[in-house]
Write an enzyme that holds these catalytic residues in place. Sequence first.
Site, mmCIF file in Angstrom:
data_model
loop_
_atom_site.group_PDB
_atom_site.id
_atom_site.type_symbol
_atom_site.label_atom_id
_atom_site.label_comp_id
_atom_site.label_asym_id
_atom_site.label_seq_id
_atom_site.Cartn_x
_atom_site.Cartn_y
_atom_site.Cartn_z
ATOM 1 N N TYR A 71 26.807 15.335 61.246
ATOM 2 C CA TYR A 71 28.162 15.452 60.686
ATOM 3 C C TYR A 71 29.222 15.152 61.723
ATOM 4 C CZ TYR A 71 26.953 16.869 56.034
ATOM 5 O OH TYR A 71 26.499 16.840 54.740
ATOM 6 N N HIS A 127 34.556 17.758 47.329
ATOM 7 C CA HIS A 127 33.379 18.026 48.168
ATOM 8 C C HIS A 127 33.754 18.395 49.596
ATOM 9 C CE1 HIS A 127 30.645 15.548 45.262
ATOM 10 N NE2 HIS A 127 30.929 16.755 44.818
ATOM 11 N N GLY A 195 34.482 3.205 43.034
ATOM 12 C CA GLY A 195 33.581 3.197 44.192
ATOM 13 C C GLY A 195 32.628 4.365 44.224
HETATM 14 C C1 BV8 Z 1 26.330 22.166 42.296
HETATM 15 C C2 BV8 Z 1 29.598 16.235 50.639
HETATM 16 C C3 BV8 Z 1 25.810 24.312 41.409
HETATM 17 C C4 BV8 Z 1 28.654 16.312 51.803
HETATM 18 C C5 BV8 Z 1 28.245 15.618 48.690
HETATM 19 C C6 BV8 Z 1 22.921 18.391 36.903
HETATM 20 C C7 BV8 Z 1 21.938 17.439 36.771
HETATM 21 C C8 BV8 Z 1 21.192 17.019 37.876
HETATM 22 C C9 BV8 Z 1 21.436 17.565 39.150
HETATM 23 C C10 BV8 Z 1 22.403 18.514 39.270
HETATM 24 C C11 BV8 Z 1 23.143 18.938 38.170
HETATM 25 N N1 BV8 Z 1 24.020 19.876 38.599
HETATM 26 C C12 BV8 Z 1 23.858 20.064 39.926
HETATM 27 C C13 BV8 Z 1 22.879 19.247 40.364
HETATM 28 C C14 BV8 Z 1 22.382 19.159 41.735
HETATM 29 C C15 BV8 Z 1 23.249 18.263 42.605
HETATM 30 C C16 BV8 Z 1 23.198 16.832 42.129
HETATM 31 O O1 BV8 Z 1 24.080 16.364 41.434
HETATM 32 N N2 BV8 Z 1 22.169 16.131 42.544
HETATM 33 C C17 BV8 Z 1 22.047 14.720 42.261
HETATM 34 C C18 BV8 Z 1 21.338 14.043 43.433
HETATM 35 C C19 BV8 Z 1 21.311 14.522 40.970
HETATM 36 N N3 BV8 Z 1 24.632 18.722 42.642
HETATM 37 C C20 BV8 Z 1 24.984 19.699 43.493
HETATM 38 O O2 BV8 Z 1 24.189 20.268 44.208
HETATM 39 C C21 BV8 Z 1 26.449 20.113 43.523
HETATM 40 N N4 BV8 Z 1 26.510 21.529 43.455
HETATM 41 O O3 BV8 Z 1 26.240 21.639 41.238
HETATM 42 O O4 BV8 Z 1 26.223 23.517 42.505
HETATM 43 C C22 BV8 Z 1 26.028 25.717 41.818
HETATM 44 C C23 BV8 Z 1 26.833 26.514 41.016
HETATM 45 C C24 BV8 Z 1 27.019 27.835 41.378
HETATM 46 C C25 BV8 Z 1 26.433 28.348 42.545
HETATM 47 C C26 BV8 Z 1 25.662 27.530 43.361
HETATM 48 C C27 BV8 Z 1 25.440 26.199 42.990
HETATM 49 C C28 BV8 Z 1 27.101 19.716 44.841
HETATM 50 C C29 BV8 Z 1 27.095 18.236 45.004
HETATM 51 C C30 BV8 Z 1 27.936 17.837 46.231
HETATM 52 C C31 BV8 Z 1 27.040 17.304 47.350
HETATM 53 N N5 BV8 Z 1 27.889 16.860 48.480
HETATM 54 N N6 BV8 Z 1 29.090 15.253 49.676
HETATM 55 C C32 BV8 Z 1 28.620 15.021 52.588
HETATM 56 O O5 BV8 Z 1 29.495 14.149 52.416
HETATM 57 O O6 BV8 Z 1 27.686 14.905 53.410
HETATM 58 S S1 BV8 Z 1 27.637 14.458 47.660
HETATM 59 C C33 BV8 Z 1 27.945 12.936 48.309
HETATM 60 O O7 BV8 Z 1 27.058 12.054 47.658
HETATM 61 C C34 BV8 Z 1 29.317 12.385 48.015
HETATM 62 O O8 BV8 Z 1 30.317 13.360 48.115
HETATM 63 C C35 BV8 Z 1 29.168 11.818 46.641
HETATM 64 O O9 BV8 Z 1 29.388 12.789 45.666
HETATM 65 C C36 BV8 Z 1 27.706 11.444 46.623
HETATM 66 C C37 BV8 Z 1 27.549 9.957 46.909
HETATM 67 O O10 BV8 Z 1 28.038 9.321 45.828
HETATM 68 P P1 BV8 Z 1 29.108 8.154 45.969
HETATM 69 O O11 BV8 Z 1 30.340 8.666 46.619
HETATM 70 O O12 BV8 Z 1 29.209 7.578 44.630
HETATM 71 O O13 BV8 Z 1 28.475 7.113 46.991
HETATM 72 P P2 BV8 Z 1 27.242 6.144 46.737
HETATM 73 O O14 BV8 Z 1 26.878 5.595 48.068
HETATM 74 O O15 BV8 Z 1 26.201 6.826 45.911
HETATM 75 O O16 BV8 Z 1 27.840 4.974 45.818
HETATM 76 C C38 BV8 Z 1 28.826 4.119 46.337
HETATM 77 C C39 BV8 Z 1 29.300 3.265 45.181
HETATM 78 O O17 BV8 Z 1 30.364 2.438 45.638
HETATM 79 C C40 BV8 Z 1 28.225 2.350 44.627
HETATM 80 O O18 BV8 Z 1 28.273 2.361 43.209
HETATM 81 C C41 BV8 Z 1 28.644 0.951 45.163
HETATM 82 O O19 BV8 Z 1 28.311 -0.077 44.243
HETATM 83 C C42 BV8 Z 1 30.126 1.112 45.256
HETATM 84 N N7 BV8 Z 1 30.771 0.297 46.289
HETATM 85 C C43 BV8 Z 1 30.325 0.014 47.535
HETATM 86 N N8 BV8 Z 1 31.245 -0.732 48.177
HETATM 87 C C44 BV8 Z 1 32.294 -0.903 47.328
HETATM 88 C C45 BV8 Z 1 31.997 -0.246 46.117
HETATM 89 N N9 BV8 Z 1 32.833 -0.245 45.069
HETATM 90 C C46 BV8 Z 1 34.005 -0.907 45.202
HETATM 91 N N10 BV8 Z 1 34.355 -1.559 46.333
HETATM 92 C C47 BV8 Z 1 33.539 -1.578 47.405
HETATM 93 N N11 BV8 Z 1 33.910 -2.246 48.523
#
Ligand code: BV8
Length: 254
Positions: A71, A127, A195
């Site tokens: 981090y 987040h 994004g």
């Molecule tokens: C919670 C901070 C409950 C840390 C992050 C329901 C169903 C299934 C799973 C779950 C559910 N509910 C909860 C879950 C579990 C989990 C989850 O969702 N898991 C996923 C994997 C399925 N969720 C959680 O745990 C959340 N907590 O629900 O808690 C709870 C309630 C009460 C008490 C206790 C618990 C917490 C989730 C937060 C995690 N933290 N970040 C850090 O940064 O290190 S997540 C992190 O990853 C980001 O913040 C972001 O959210 C995610 C990444 O996603 P993106 O930002 O979209 O990035 P990615 O690389 O994936 O995509 C980039 C996109 O940009 C692509 O589409 C690409 O094409 C595009 N792109 C690239 N370049 C460009 C572009 N677009 C335009 N222009 C460009 N130039």
Amino acid sequence: MSETIRNLSEVAELLRVARSVVVVTGAGVSAESGIPTFRDALEGHWSRFNPRELATPEAFAENPARVTQWYDERRMAALACAPNAGHEALARIEQACTARGAAFVLLTQNVDKLHQRAGSRNVVEVHGSITRWRCSRTGECFDELPTPFPSYPPPSPSGGLLRPDVVWFGEALPDHALNAAAKALRECDLYFAIGTSGVVWPVAGFVLSAKAAGAATVEVNLTDTDATYEFGLTLRGPSGAVLTALADAAGGAP
Ligand code: BV8
């Protein structure tokens, strides 16, 4: 790109008359500032660190030195980066909305502070933030930190270890963020997801809330995502160019 050009004028018209705009951003908005996305991380040069394995309380408990080093490297990279044209365009769009009395809320999943550095004002860090760290024992937060930390894990001034003030997988989003998002989504008539791969919950569900409120929905991305089918309109291309064109077309003062 021709569909995007057609859709751009439609989206610009929606933006000119919207009463309440919600924008959700993800790592793709910061990619053009040089910050790797999470998808890149799983394949890219971050692949030596798997975000899904390191962004958890369990990883911090098991190996606080490794997690805090990862981090801190990301914090230093974010501090060394500059906002890009996409961040600046979103700040222009917010100013134009505010100037005509429309509501504008930016819900960002990004923890890099680049939206604020570009001039966006109504930003909700759903987040958390990588530039703010908190004591693992007391929860006290600290913004004034060494750059970089001299050793890992960094000790906290209030007795525990310092951890980044971000939301890890398995942790709940902050109440203030969830409440702000829920209010904005209930009231919005225009919703953008920009994004983001739209796979992390609960943010992945925000588009459903916006649709339930009757909002028009727009996805801005390089490519289709697993969530594309939820959106009424898509703008395909790099967010810097697409958002700048949108701000120009909608009349956001450069
Ligand atoms: C919670 C901070 C409950 C840390 C992050 C329901 C169903 C299934 C799973 C779950 C559910 N509910 C909860 C879950 C579990 C989990 C989850 O969702 N898991 C996923 C994997 C399925 N969720 C959680 O745990 C959340 N907590 O629900 O808690 C709870 C309630 C009460 C008490 C206790 C618990 C917490 C989730 C937060 C995690 N933290 N970040 C850090 O940064 O290190 S997540 C992190 O990853 C980001 O913040 C972001 O959210 C995610 C990444 O996603 P993106 O930002 O979209 O990035 P990615 O690389 O994936 O995509 C980039 C996109 O940009 C692509 O589409 C690409 O094409 C595009 N792109 C690239 N370049 C460009 C572009 N677009 C335009 N222009 C460009 N130039």
